[in-house]
Each structure stands twice: as C-alpha cells, then as structure tokens.
Write a protein that holds these residues in place. Structure first.
Motif, PDB file in Angstrom:
ATOM      1  N   CYS A  29       0.855  -1.188   0.000  1.00  0.00           N
ATOM      2  CA  CYS A  29       0.000   0.000   0.000  1.00  0.00           C
ATOM      3  C   CYS A  29       0.892   1.239   0.000  1.00  0.00           C
ATOM      4  O   CYS A  29       1.587   1.512   0.981  1.00  0.00           O
ATOM      5  CB  CYS A  29      -0.911  -0.030   1.224  1.00  0.00           C
ATOM      6  N   VAL A  30       0.880   1.967  -1.112  1.00  0.00           N
ATOM      7  CA  VAL A  30       1.810   3.081  -1.314  1.00  0.00           C
ATOM      8  C   VAL A  30       1.274   4.324  -0.600  1.00  0.00           C
ATOM      9  O   VAL A  30       0.219   4.863  -0.953  1.00  0.00           O
ATOM     10  CB  VAL A  30       2.018   3.370  -2.808  1.00  0.00           C
ATOM     11  N   ALA A  31       2.007   4.769   0.410  1.00  0.00           N
ATOM     12  CA  ALA A  31       1.581   5.873   1.265  1.00  0.00           C
ATOM     13  C   ALA A  31       2.546   7.048   1.139  1.00  0.00           C
ATOM     14  O   ALA A  31       3.375   7.096   0.244  1.00  0.00           O
ATOM     15  CB  ALA A  31       1.468   5.395   2.716  1.00  0.00           C
ATOM     16  N   GLY A  32       2.407   8.001   2.056  1.00  0.00           N
ATOM     17  CA  GLY A  32       3.225   9.208   2.002  1.00  0.00           C
ATOM     18  C   GLY A  32       2.464  10.339   1.348  1.00  0.00           C
ATOM     19  O   GLY A  32       1.282  10.215   1.003  1.00  0.00           O
ATOM     20  N   PRO A  33       3.098  11.483   1.141  1.00  0.00           N
ATOM     21  CA  PRO A  33       2.422  12.642   0.554  1.00  0.00           C
ATOM     22  C   PRO A  33       1.906  12.347  -0.850  1.00  0.00           C
ATOM     23  O   PRO A  33       2.616  11.783  -1.667  1.00  0.00           O
ATOM     24  CB  PRO A  33       3.508  13.731   0.550  1.00  0.00           C
ATOM     25  N   GLY A  34       0.663  12.741  -1.097  1.00  0.00           N
ATOM     26  CA  GLY A  34       0.056  12.514  -2.400  1.00  0.00           C
ATOM     27  C   GLY A  34      -0.776  11.254  -2.489  1.00  0.00           C
ATOM     28  O   GLY A  34      -1.482  11.054  -3.479  1.00  0.00           O
ATOM     29  N   SER A  35      -0.744  10.395  -1.469  1.00  0.00           N
ATOM     30  CA  SER A  35      -1.482   9.132  -1.524  1.00  0.00           C
ATOM     31  C   SER A  35      -2.927   9.339  -1.085  1.00  0.00           C
ATOM     32  O   SER A  35      -3.242   9.314   0.102  1.00  0.00           O
ATOM     33  CB  SER A  35      -0.824   8.083  -0.625  1.00  0.00           C
ATOM     34  N   ASN A  63       1.568  -3.533   5.133  1.00  0.00           N
ATOM     35  CA  ASN A  63       2.493  -3.550   3.984  1.00  0.00           C
ATOM     36  C   ASN A  63       2.647  -2.165   3.353  1.00  0.00           C
ATOM     37  O   ASN A  63       2.691  -2.005   2.129  1.00  0.00           O
ATOM     38  CB  ASN A  63       2.011  -4.547   2.921  1.00  0.00           C
ATOM     39  N   LEU A  64       2.750  -1.146   4.207  1.00  0.00           N
ATOM     40  CA  LEU A  64       2.917   0.213   3.708  1.00  0.00           C
ATOM     41  C   LEU A  64       4.310   0.406   3.122  1.00  0.00           C
ATOM     42  O   LEU A  64       5.292  -0.166   3.599  1.00  0.00           O
ATOM     43  CB  LEU A  64       2.711   1.218   4.840  1.00  0.00           C
ATOM     44  N   VAL A  65       4.373   1.236   2.100  1.00  0.00           N
ATOM     45  CA  VAL A  65       5.660   1.603   1.500  1.00  0.00           C
ATOM     46  C   VAL A  65       5.559   3.051   1.052  1.00  0.00           C
ATOM     47  O   VAL A  65       4.546   3.481   0.482  1.00  0.00           O
ATOM     48  CB  VAL A  65       6.023   0.674   0.325  1.00  0.00           C
ATOM     49  N   PRO A 110      19.697  -9.047 -19.822  1.00  0.00           N
ATOM     50  CA  PRO A 110      18.800  -9.199 -20.975  1.00  0.00           C
ATOM     51  C   PRO A 110      18.250 -10.617 -21.060  1.00  0.00           C
ATOM     52  O   PRO A 110      18.971 -11.597 -20.818  1.00  0.00           O
ATOM     53  CB  PRO A 110      19.696  -8.868 -22.168  1.00  0.00           C
ATOM     54  N   GLY A 111      16.969 -10.726 -21.372  1.00  0.00           N
ATOM     55  CA  GLY A 111      16.332 -12.028 -21.443  1.00  0.00           C
ATOM     56  C   GLY A 111      15.818 -12.524 -20.108  1.00  0.00           C
ATOM     57  O   GLY A 111      15.377 -13.671 -20.003  1.00  0.00           O
ATOM     58  N   THR A 112      15.862 -11.641 -19.091  1.00  0.00           N
ATOM     59  CA  THR A 112      15.484 -12.039 -17.731  1.00  0.00           C
ATOM     60  C   THR A 112      14.407 -11.118 -17.178  1.00  0.00           C
ATOM     61  O   THR A 112      14.434  -9.906 -17.396  1.00  0.00           O
ATOM     62  CB  THR A 112      16.703 -11.973 -16.791  1.00  0.00           C
ATOM     63  N   ALA A 113      13.460 -11.703 -16.447  1.00  0.00           N
ATOM     64  CA  ALA A 113      12.468 -10.930 -15.696  1.00  0.00           C
ATOM     65  C   ALA A 113      12.696 -11.194 -14.211  1.00  0.00           C
ATOM     66  O   ALA A 113      12.900 -12.341 -13.793  1.00  0.00           O
ATOM     67  CB  ALA A 113      11.050 -11.324 -16.087  1.00  0.00           C
ATOM     68  N   ARG A 114      12.694 -10.143 -13.405  1.00  0.00           N
ATOM     69  CA  ARG A 114      12.965 -10.255 -11.973  1.00  0.00           C
ATOM     70  C   ARG A 114      11.923  -9.456 -11.201  1.00  0.00           C
ATOM     71  O   ARG A 114      11.657  -8.296 -11.525  1.00  0.00           O
ATOM     72  CB  ARG A 114      14.361  -9.715 -11.683  1.00  0.00           C
ATOM     73  N   ALA A 115      11.314 -10.067 -10.191  1.00  0.00           N
ATOM     74  CA  ALA A 115      10.269  -9.421  -9.400  1.00  0.00           C
ATOM     75  C   ALA A 115      10.800  -9.003  -8.037  1.00  0.00           C
ATOM     76  O   ALA A 115      11.696  -9.649  -7.472  1.00  0.00           O
ATOM     77  CB  ALA A 115       9.080 -10.365  -9.231  1.00  0.00           C
ATOM     78  N   TYR A 116      10.226  -7.905  -7.509  1.00  0.00           N
ATOM     79  CA  TYR A 116      10.632  -7.397  -6.200  1.00  0.00           C
ATOM     80  C   TYR A 116       9.410  -6.959  -5.392  1.00  0.00           C
ATOM     81  O   TYR A 116       8.598  -6.156  -5.877  1.00  0.00           O
ATOM     82  CB  TYR A 116      11.572  -6.191  -6.348  1.00  0.00           C
ATOM     83  N   ASN A 117       9.298  -7.484  -4.176  1.00  0.00           N
ATOM     84  CA  ASN A 117       8.291  -6.991  -3.236  1.00  0.00           C
ATOM     85  C   ASN A 117       8.754  -5.656  -2.665  1.00  0.00           C
ATOM     86  O   ASN A 117       9.938  -5.501  -2.335  1.00  0.00           O
ATOM     87  CB  ASN A 117       8.095  -7.972  -2.084  1.00  0.00           C
ATOM     88  N   LEU A 118       7.816  -4.728  -2.515  1.00  0.00           N
ATOM     89  CA  LEU A 118       8.142  -3.426  -1.942  1.00  0.00           C
ATOM     90  C   LEU A 118       7.212  -3.140  -0.766  1.00  0.00           C
ATOM     91  O   LEU A 118       6.034  -2.812  -0.957  1.00  0.00           O
ATOM     92  CB  LEU A 118       8.007  -2.317  -2.998  1.00  0.00           C
ATOM     93  N   ALA A 119       7.731  -3.291   0.430  1.00  0.00           N
ATOM     94  CA  ALA A 119       7.005  -2.971   1.657  1.00  0.00           C
ATOM     95  C   ALA A 119       8.042  -2.670   2.722  1.00  0.00           C
ATOM     96  O   ALA A 119       9.022  -3.415   2.869  1.00  0.00           O
ATOM     97  CB  ALA A 119       6.102  -4.125   2.093  1.00  0.00           C
ATOM     98  N   ALA A 120       7.853  -1.598   3.455  1.00  0.00           N
ATOM     99  CA  ALA A 120       8.833  -1.222   4.475  1.00  0.00           C
ATOM    100  C   ALA A 120       8.921  -2.305   5.545  1.00  0.00           C
ATOM    101  O   ALA A 120       7.895  -2.793   6.020  1.00  0.00           O
ATOM    102  CB  ALA A 120       8.449   0.103   5.107  1.00  0.00           C
ATOM    103  N   PRO A 121      10.132  -2.688   5.944  1.00  0.00           N
ATOM    104  CA  PRO A 121      10.275  -3.744   6.958  1.00  0.00           C
ATOM    105  C   PRO A 121       9.604  -3.414   8.285  1.00  0.00           C
ATOM    106  O   PRO A 121       9.218  -4.330   9.024  1.00  0.00           O
ATOM    107  CB  PRO A 121      11.798  -3.858   7.123  1.00  0.00           C
TER     108      PRO A 121
END
Length: 337
Positions: free
Chosen positions: A150-156, A184-186, A205-216
């Motif tokens: 859940c993307v928070a901070g100014p503007g959210s 799961n705020l970030v 190149p030729g690779t897809a990589r995923a990343y979770n984004l949530a402040a610990p």
C-alpha cells in the motif's frame, strides 16, 4: 550520457513523482506520457501499440505506471510488449502490485504462487506480468516487476487521504481483530527509488525479476489507524465494532459506489460523496499477508523510509492546504525542468 526514460502513466500519483525524481537525478530525463497530455507531457493512449512504439523510438528505457481499469492494465501491457518487440528499447520496469498474490497469508517472497482469484485488479495485474515476463524471454528484454504493498506518504489519496477522511468522520478507528492484518505500507519515494535502481542495474537481458516493496517496519492496520489519527488530530479513536463494519460494507458501501458511477456518467464529480468501505477493504485489513522485502533490500540496495516519517509526511499533506501545497510543489518542480 543521460538516459531517456518514457514513463507511461506519468501523470498519476506514482508516475508523476517518479518523473520528478528522475529529472533531479542528474543521470536521467523523463518523458511523462498519459491519455491526458498537457504541458511538458506526451499525450498517448497506452493501449495503442503503434503509438507506444513511436514514443519508444528514441527512449533508452520505459517504466509502465499505467493505472485504471482491467482494460487499461491488460491491453496496456499487451501494447507495450508489441511495441517493444519492434523497438531497440530493451529495459522495462513494470509497476505491479501485491494483489498478484491473491488472498494468500503468511510471509510471502517473490517466489510465492500468483493467484488471480482476489478480484479484477489482481487478475489484470497477473496477466500483465505474464505478458511482460514472456517479453523478456522472447525479445531479450530486461524486465523488472515491482510489487508494492500500500503506497503511502504525501500525495497518496488512497492510503492517506481516504483513511484520514474515514478517521476524521469517526467511521474508522480501532477495529479489534478485524484490523490486525499487516498494512504492507511503503513510501512512494521508495517505490520510485526501486524503479530508478532497476533502470540503472536491471536484470540481465532475457530475464524478468520481481521485487516486493514494503517497508520492513510497516505495522498492522490498527496501529497505522491510531498513528495517523493522532497525527491528523482525529482523536479520540473510536472502537469500531464488527456489526458497524458489516453494515458499512454491505449497505452503505455499494450505495456510495453506485452514486459515484451515476455522477460520473452525468459528467459530475463524485469525489464529494463519502468514501465507501468495501468488502475488499475489510478483507485486506484483516488479512495476515506480509510481503518479504529482503530481495529488494539486498539486490536494489533500498534504504527504506522509516514508518514514522511516512506517517508524518502523509499527515502533513493531509492537513488543510497540505494537498494543494504538495501538488503545487510537484508542478513547479516539473516546470523548472
């Protein structure tokens, strides 16, 4: 050499902030694109593969921040894949969501199974990821998939504005066990930093990589409600009982959603209506789903914005006049570039 980055959905909450940060980076220039266009922005239908390919003709990389309905998300990803297949641009960053994990609970790494069963939004994002992941293998592209919470901070408006309004109206407070899920705020800047690091040091190149984004240090929802309420002066915090939440989600919520749709069809702004509390929100606030951000910390080198800072900056933006000040600051920053 300056990297030229096409930002699809560049006028939205995350896209506009990313453009501002790219322009200030010293190593990149941003080309914000959206269906609305405007001064300094490229008017572009992200569902039009030919138009997207034309915009990519002199771009070094593209970031897909397209939001909206299922059609915009899915057809936008398909159009981007088609455009990239005929373009020399081979670096892609795609903004996905934690909703791709469905209703799974526990600590989830990026290797957790994807589940399109949570609703139309999660299903559309799962299909978009599939299209762009295939692009990596088929066209030799470097594809980064960012899965923010859940993307928070100014503007959210979603996770600060809406929550703040519900707290101020006394419709939200301590939910008891109904609010003990992980938030799961970030911070929006952390999402943008992740995108920028992926642009600089993306997968091979030729690779897809995923990343979770949530402040610990992201807390449970009840804690966030209490901290934000204190920061915006919406105290004392009421105890909201389960029956009230059920009435909100089953009766008032659907009526408010219909009212907004009707006003929209009439060409009128429905944002003045109270915020609906949907069944999906209730499920989210209770769900024991926690994103594991270890990979983003280690591979992207992210230094996460502290939770207290996220709350403080969000509350400052929410305060009377704060939203206008924040938006004005972003506009002025864009005009200077």
């Amino acid at each position: 050499m300056t990297m030229k980055v096409l930002v699809l959905g560049g006028t939205g909450f995350i896209g506009s902030r990313l453009c501002t940060m790219l322009q200030a980076s010293g190593w990149a220039s941003a080309v914000p694109a959206s269906s609305r266009g405007g001064q300094g922005r490229l008017k572009l239908d992200a569902r039009d593969a030919a138009a997207v390919q034309g915009a990519l003709s002199d771009a070094d990389a593209v970031v897909n921040c397209v939001a909206g309905g299922a059609d915009a998300i899915e057809r936008g990803a398909q159009a981007l894949a088609q455009a990239l297949a005929g373009s020399p641009c081979r670096r892609v960053v795609h903004l996905s969501t934690m909703s791709v994990y469905g209703a799974a609970e526990g600590l989830l790494s990026e290797d957790a199974p994807l589940d399109p069963g949570l609703g139309w939004y999660g299903a559309a994002k799962v299909r978009a990821e599939s299209v762009l992941s295939a692009l990596a293998a088929d066209a030799g592209a470097s594809v980064t998939l960012l899965r923010p919470g859940c993307v928070a901070g100014p503007g959210s408006d979603q996770w600060v504005g809406r929550i703040g309004r519900l707290l101020a109206a006394g419709r939200l407070g301590d939910l008891g066990t109904a609010g003990d899920g992980w938030s799961n705020l970030v911070h929006v800047d952390d999402v943008c930093r992740a995108a920028m690091r992926a642009l600089q040091e993306g997968p091979a190149p030729g690779t897809a990589r995923a990343y979770n984004l949530a402040a610990p240090d992201s807390p449970r929802w009840n804690d966030y409600f209490a901290d934000l309420a204190l920061a915006i002066g919406a105290t004392p915090l009421p105890r909201i009982h389960r029956r009230q939440l059920q009435l909100e989600s089953r009766l008032l919520g659907p009526a408010l959603q219909v009212g907004r749709k009707v006003l929209g069809k009439l060409g009128r702004d429905g944002s003045g209506l109270p915020d609906p509390i949907s069944g999906g929100l209730l499920a989210l606030w209770h769900r024991q789903q926690r994103l594991d951000p270890t990979r983003a910390t280690q591979e992207l080198g992210l230094q996460w914005t502290p939770y207290a800072t996220t709350v403080r900056q969000g509350a400052r933006w929410f305060a009377p006049g704060g939203q206008e000040v924040q938006h004005g600051a972003q506009s002025r920053a864009a005009d200077r570039v």
